[in-house]
Each structure stands twice: as structure tokens, then as C-alpha cells.
Design a protein around this motif. Structure first.
Motif, mmCIF file in Angstrom:
data_model
loop_
_atom_site.group_PDB
_atom_site.id
_atom_site.type_symbol
_atom_site.label_atom_id
_atom_site.label_comp_id
_atom_site.label_asym_id
_atom_site.label_seq_id
_atom_site.Cartn_x
_atom_site.Cartn_y
_atom_site.Cartn_z
ATOM 1 N N ILE A 1 0.831 -1.206 0.000
ATOM 2 C CA ILE A 1 0.000 0.000 0.000
ATOM 3 C C ILE A 1 0.861 1.250 0.000
ATOM 4 O O ILE A 1 0.617 2.198 -0.755
ATOM 5 N N VAL A 2 1.891 1.286 0.834
ATOM 6 C CA VAL A 2 2.789 2.443 0.903
ATOM 7 C C VAL A 2 3.510 2.632 -0.427
ATOM 8 O O VAL A 2 3.646 3.762 -0.928
ATOM 9 N N LYS A 3 3.972 1.544 -1.011
ATOM 10 C CA LYS A 3 4.667 1.637 -2.297
ATOM 11 C C LYS A 3 3.748 2.170 -3.383
ATOM 12 O O LYS A 3 4.160 2.996 -4.213
ATOM 13 N N THR A 4 2.507 1.739 -3.388
ATOM 14 C CA THR A 4 1.551 2.210 -4.392
ATOM 15 C C THR A 4 1.195 3.676 -4.169
ATOM 16 O O THR A 4 1.096 4.459 -5.115
ATOM 17 N N ALA A 5 1.004 4.073 -2.899
ATOM 18 C CA ALA A 5 0.620 5.454 -2.604
ATOM 19 C C ALA A 5 1.711 6.449 -2.976
ATOM 20 O O ALA A 5 1.415 7.588 -3.356
ATOM 21 N N THR A 6 2.970 6.061 -2.868
ATOM 22 C CA THR A 6 4.079 6.962 -3.191
ATOM 23 C C THR A 6 4.463 6.919 -4.666
ATOM 24 O O THR A 6 5.359 7.655 -5.079
ATOM 25 N N ALA A 7 3.818 6.066 -5.450
ATOM 26 C CA ALA A 7 4.059 6.032 -6.901
ATOM 27 C C ALA A 7 3.086 6.975 -7.601
ATOM 28 O O ALA A 7 1.984 7.228 -7.115
ATOM 29 N N ARG A 8 3.494 7.491 -8.736
ATOM 30 C CA ARG A 8 2.615 8.362 -9.509
ATOM 31 C C ARG A 8 1.565 7.520 -10.231
ATOM 32 O O ARG A 8 1.891 6.492 -10.847
ATOM 33 N N PRO A 9 0.288 7.917 -10.169
ATOM 34 C CA PRO A 9 -0.756 7.136 -10.860
ATOM 35 C C PRO A 9 -0.490 6.982 -12.355
ATOM 36 O O PRO A 9 -0.848 5.962 -12.945
ATOM 37 N N GLU A 10 0.116 7.998 -12.959
ATOM 38 C CA GLU A 10 0.405 7.915 -14.400
ATOM 39 C C GLU A 10 1.325 6.745 -14.705
ATOM 40 O O GLU A 10 1.216 6.114 -15.761
ATOM 41 N N ALA A 11 2.259 6.463 -13.787
ATOM 42 C CA ALA A 11 3.173 5.349 -14.023
ATOM 43 C C ALA A 11 2.463 4.006 -13.967
ATOM 44 O O ALA A 11 2.986 3.005 -14.470
ATOM 45 N N LEU A 12 1.281 3.963 -13.370
ATOM 46 C CA LEU A 12 0.499 2.729 -13.288
ATOM 47 C C LEU A 12 -0.601 2.681 -14.332
ATOM 48 O O LEU A 12 -1.495 1.820 -14.268
ATOM 49 N N GLY A 13 -0.570 3.619 -15.283
ATOM 50 C CA GLY A 13 -1.538 3.607 -16.369
ATOM 51 C C GLY A 13 -2.861 4.243 -16.044
ATOM 52 O O GLY A 13 -3.863 3.971 -16.727
ATOM 53 N N LEU A 14 -2.917 5.100 -15.038
ATOM 54 C CA LEU A 14 -4.170 5.741 -14.649
ATOM 55 C C LEU A 14 -4.200 7.182 -15.143
ATOM 56 O O LEU A 14 -3.158 7.851 -15.189
ATOM 57 N N PRO A 15 -5.375 7.715 -15.475
ATOM 58 C CA PRO A 15 -5.463 9.027 -16.122
ATOM 59 C C PRO A 15 -5.553 10.195 -15.143
ATOM 60 O O PRO A 15 -6.348 11.103 -15.328
ATOM 61 N N PHE A 16 -4.768 10.194 -14.063
ATOM 62 C CA PHE A 16 -4.717 11.347 -13.179
ATOM 63 C C PHE A 16 -3.326 11.423 -12.567
ATOM 64 O O PHE A 16 -2.541 10.466 -12.640
ATOM 65 N N THR A 17 -3.029 12.562 -11.981
ATOM 66 C CA THR A 17 -1.655 12.848 -11.560
ATOM 67 C C THR A 17 -1.397 12.625 -10.081
ATOM 68 O O THR A 17 -0.238 12.626 -9.667
ATOM 69 N N ARG A 18 -2.430 12.465 -9.281
ATOM 70 C CA ARG A 18 -2.214 12.205 -7.847
ATOM 71 C C ARG A 18 -3.358 11.362 -7.309
ATOM 72 O O ARG A 18 -4.437 11.302 -7.894
ATOM 73 N N TRP A 19 -3.088 10.716 -6.170
ATOM 74 C CA TRP A 19 -4.083 9.865 -5.549
ATOM 75 C C TRP A 19 -4.983 10.657 -4.609
ATOM 76 O O TRP A 19 -4.554 11.605 -3.973
ATOM 77 N N SER A 20 -6.217 10.255 -4.515
ATOM 78 C CA SER A 20 -7.062 10.558 -3.360
ATOM 79 C C SER A 20 -7.247 9.239 -2.619
ATOM 80 O O SER A 20 -6.941 8.164 -3.139
ATOM 81 N N LEU A 21 -7.749 9.307 -1.381
ATOM 82 C CA LEU A 21 -7.933 8.074 -0.626
ATOM 83 C C LEU A 21 -8.925 7.138 -1.321
ATOM 84 O O LEU A 21 -8.726 5.918 -1.354
ATOM 85 N N ARG A 22 -9.999 7.698 -1.886
ATOM 86 C CA ARG A 22 -10.988 6.849 -2.566
ATOM 87 C C ARG A 22 -10.388 6.205 -3.814
ATOM 88 O O ARG A 22 -10.606 5.018 -4.081
ATOM 89 N N LYS A 23 -9.662 7.000 -4.606
ATOM 90 C CA LYS A 23 -9.058 6.442 -5.822
ATOM 91 C C LYS A 23 -8.022 5.383 -5.487
ATOM 92 O O LYS A 23 -7.935 4.344 -6.154
ATOM 93 N N LEU A 24 -7.232 5.626 -4.442
ATOM 94 C CA LEU A 24 -6.218 4.645 -4.062
ATOM 95 C C LEU A 24 -6.870 3.361 -3.547
ATOM 96 O O LEU A 24 -6.432 2.253 -3.898
ATOM 97 N N ALA A 25 -7.929 3.495 -2.737
ATOM 98 C CA ALA A 25 -8.627 2.301 -2.242
ATOM 99 C C ALA A 25 -9.268 1.516 -3.381
ATOM 100 O O ALA A 25 -9.230 0.279 -3.396
ATOM 101 N N ALA A 26 -9.846 2.238 -4.348
ATOM 102 C CA ALA A 26 -10.468 1.548 -5.489
ATOM 103 C C ALA A 26 -9.428 0.835 -6.336
ATOM 104 O O ALA A 26 -9.655 -0.293 -6.805
ATOM 105 N N TYR A 27 -8.277 1.470 -6.547
ATOM 106 C CA TYR A 27 -7.223 0.822 -7.337
ATOM 107 C C TYR A 27 -6.688 -0.404 -6.614
ATOM 108 O O TYR A 27 -6.465 -1.449 -7.236
#
Length: 354
Positions: free
Chosen positions: A61-87
């Protein structure tokens, strides 16, 4: 003790007094022994339901939260708690079911917080190591004959927001500024490192002539003719042939900072109080008034150089300007920027430091 006392024919009230517990607890243990036998003497206590999120899951979870969403193929530049939980629940290679509140607690436990992104510049100066080593050397060995120079600006005539004491819900207000007809000015600041004294003058523009005039005022501070050292940046107006010739004829060594390394100039930290106490929360009518208030502050500053508010403003400015946090001087340590000094002096300096 309860089982042995019961086998000896003692009544429940007697056993309860002997074991210092309640009669209901004695009956419960006797019934449990009758049902399970010797296994009841080794109860397997449980601390609630089993963990649903393991230590490895928390690290993921920590590793995913500190990574940029764009690097994981997602169309936004930062996480929110809801987006991170959904991913983590649906899109991650290692699915983890976690609520937004539990996710916040996990990140907080690992010192992961939402912060503003900061930019930085790494110098591309090939002589960076030699320049920084020379600046450090003159600051350590010749502090009483070391000076710094730089321009502070542009200074414009406009209402500037700031902070001030005011009644609740009635803050001080500044008028709107629709027309800027006064132009801009540049403060040419000079700083004596050994004496902790600052002075300067306001000019219409940066130029070699104005720079030379400021350097001459620095030279006038030491009338004994001994060599002095002036730290300044690589602006073209600071490096003209007339300035270099004047420095050679007047026993002045110009110590230039590397490009994108303004933090290496000692005067930069002292521009913070000028911004905090002269420009912020101000509405100067013209440049004449601004210049007078600027010089009035410099007189106060030189008489109160150890004022706590002044030192705090200097620390904030120093932290803002420092491009590489936690390291004051020296050669870059990151593999991408590690370079070797280009001069014999820098090599000797490094050997001395190590």
C-alpha cells in the motif's frame, strides 16, 4: 486449582473463596473440564478476528501510494484516498480490500502525508565542485574579509498581501491595483559576512556599471588594501572585462557561484527579511517611499542583527532557496550528477575534508 478442589469434594462457594473468583466462574471451569477434559486446562485465547491486511500488504500500500498514478496507467496525476482504495481493490496486481479510513491510518503510521510538490534545479556547471569548494574555503579561512553581492527584485509599486493583527473576521485589506505606471527597480545588496552588516542601493536596472559601483562600495569597507573576497552569481553583468580588470587592480577575488546554486551565496538568506518586513502587507505610493523604508529597515537590521524574528525569516529564506536539502556544500552525491573537481585546488580541498 479449581479442578483439584472440586475433585476433593469441596462445594462451589468454598472453591470460589479459595481461588478468589466468582462462583459463576468456578462453575464455568468445572463444566468446561467435564466437556473437554485436560484440553480445557490450555485455553487458546484469541484477540479478535484474524488480520485481513498483512505486513506485506501494508508495504505494498505504501509503495503504491508513493508512486505516480500515471506510471500505473491511470489518467490522473495524484491519488485521493478513494481512488487509491479503489485501485488497490480492483486494479492492482495484488488486490487489497481496505477502507479509505483504514488506508489513511496505514499511511499515517508510515509517515506518508499529502504534501505540496516542490521543484528543484541541479546545476550543470562543469566547475561546480571547484567553485563550491572555493566559497567554503574563503568563508572558513577569511571570514572577516569575505563579502557577498546580489540583486534583489524586481521591486514594483503595487499592493502586496501579507499578514497583520486584526479583529476577528475583519482582516486588513489592500486596494486593487489596475495600473502599474511606476516601473520596476532592483536593489543591489552588499553583505559583510564577518561583520554581519548589510547595505545597498536601489537602481533602475541591472548593469555592469551598477554592479561595479556596488563592488567599489564593498572595497571601500576595507581601506587597508588587503585582499578581499566577494561572492556573487554568474549574471553576465557581474563578469564583464571592466569588472574583472577592476578586481585584478584592487586586490579583489570574485568567487562565482555555480549556475542554479543561489543557495551558495550568503546574502540570499538576508533577502528574506526584506521581503517579509518591507514588501509583504505593504502599499508603497512610489519608489522613493519604498527606497526610504528599505534603507530604514537596513539600519534597524544592522542594529538588531540577532533579533529572533529576523533570524527566523532568514532561516525560512535559506530553506526556500536551498536547492538540495540537508547538504550545505560539497560535490553532488547522486549518481546522475556526481562529478570530479576540475582543478588542483578542488582536489586538495576534497582530500582535506575527507
Amino acid at each position: 486449582m479449581v479442578v483439584l478442589a472440586s475433585a476433593g469434594g469441596n462445594t462451589v462457594p468454598v472453591i470460589a473463596r479459595l481461588a478468589a473468583t466468582s462462583q459463576d466462574r468456578v462453575r464455568e471451569m468445572i463444566h468446561r473440564f467435564n466437556e473437554l477434559g485436560m484440553a480445557s486446562l490450555d485455553p487458546r485465547w484469541a484477540g479478535g478476528r484474524p488480520r485481513r491486511i498483512t505486513t506485506d500488504d501494508e508495504e505494498f500500500i505504501v509503495k503504491t501510494a508513493t508512486a505516480r498514478p500515471e506510471a500505473l496507467g491511470l489518467p490522473f496525476t495524484r491519488w485521493s484516498l478513494r481512488k487509491l482504495a479503489a485501485y488497490l481493490r480492483d486494479g492492482a496486481q495484488r488486490p487489497v480490500r481496505v477502507s479509505a479510513e483504514r488506508l489513511r491510518q496505514i499511511l499515517h503510521a508510515h509517515d506518508i502525508t499529502m504534501q505540496r510538490t516542490k521543484t528543484w534545479k541541479e546545476t550543470n556547471d562543469p566547475d561546480r565542485g571547484a567553485k563550491l569548494a572555493r566559497i567554503e574555503e574563503v568563508l572558513d579561512r577569511h571570514r572577516q574579509r569575505c563579502f557577498a553581492f546580489d540583486e534583489f527584485g524586481p521591486l514594483s509599486i503595487r499592493p502586496t498581501a501579507g499578514s497583520a493583527w486584526a479583529p476577528a473576521r475583519r482582516p486588513q485589506r489592500q486596494p486593487a491595483n489596475y495600473h502599474k505606471t511606476h516601473g520596476v527597480r532592483q536593489f543591489h545588496g552588499c553583505y559583510s559576512v564577518g561583520d554581519d552588516v548589510m547595505w545597498g542601493t536601489v537602481r533602475r536596472q541591472k548593469s555592469a556599471a551598477n554592479t561595479l559601483a556596488a563592488l567599489r562600495s564593498i572595497r571601500a569597507r576595507r581601506r587597508d588594501g588587503d585582499q578581499i573576497y566577494i561572492i556573487l552569481d554568474n549574471l553576465s553583468a557581474h563578469k564583464g572585462p571592466a569588472i574583472r580588470e577592476w578586481a585584478a587592480n584592487n586586490n579583489v577575488e570574485l568567487c562565482y557561484t555555480p549556475t542554479y546554486s543561489s543557495w551558495a551565496n550568503p546574502i540570499e538568506a538576508h533577502f528574506g527579511p526584506l521581503r517579509e518586513f518591507v514588501l509583504n502587507n505593504s502599499d508603497h505610493p512610489n519608489h522613493t517611499v519604498l527606497t526610504r523604508r528599505l534603507h530604514a529597515h537596513l539600519r534597524w537590521r544592522n542594529a538588531n542583527a540577532r533579533d529572533p524574528d529576523l533570524l527566523a525569516a532568514q532561516r525560512r529564506e535559506r530553506a526556500r532557496n536551498r536547492a538540495q536539502r540537508g547538504r550545505r556544500w560539497g560535490i553532488p552525491t547522486t549518481p546522475a550528477t556526481r562529478t570530479q573537481p576540475q582543478t588542483e585546488h578542488a582536489r586538495k580541498q576534497l582530500l582535506t575534508e575527507h
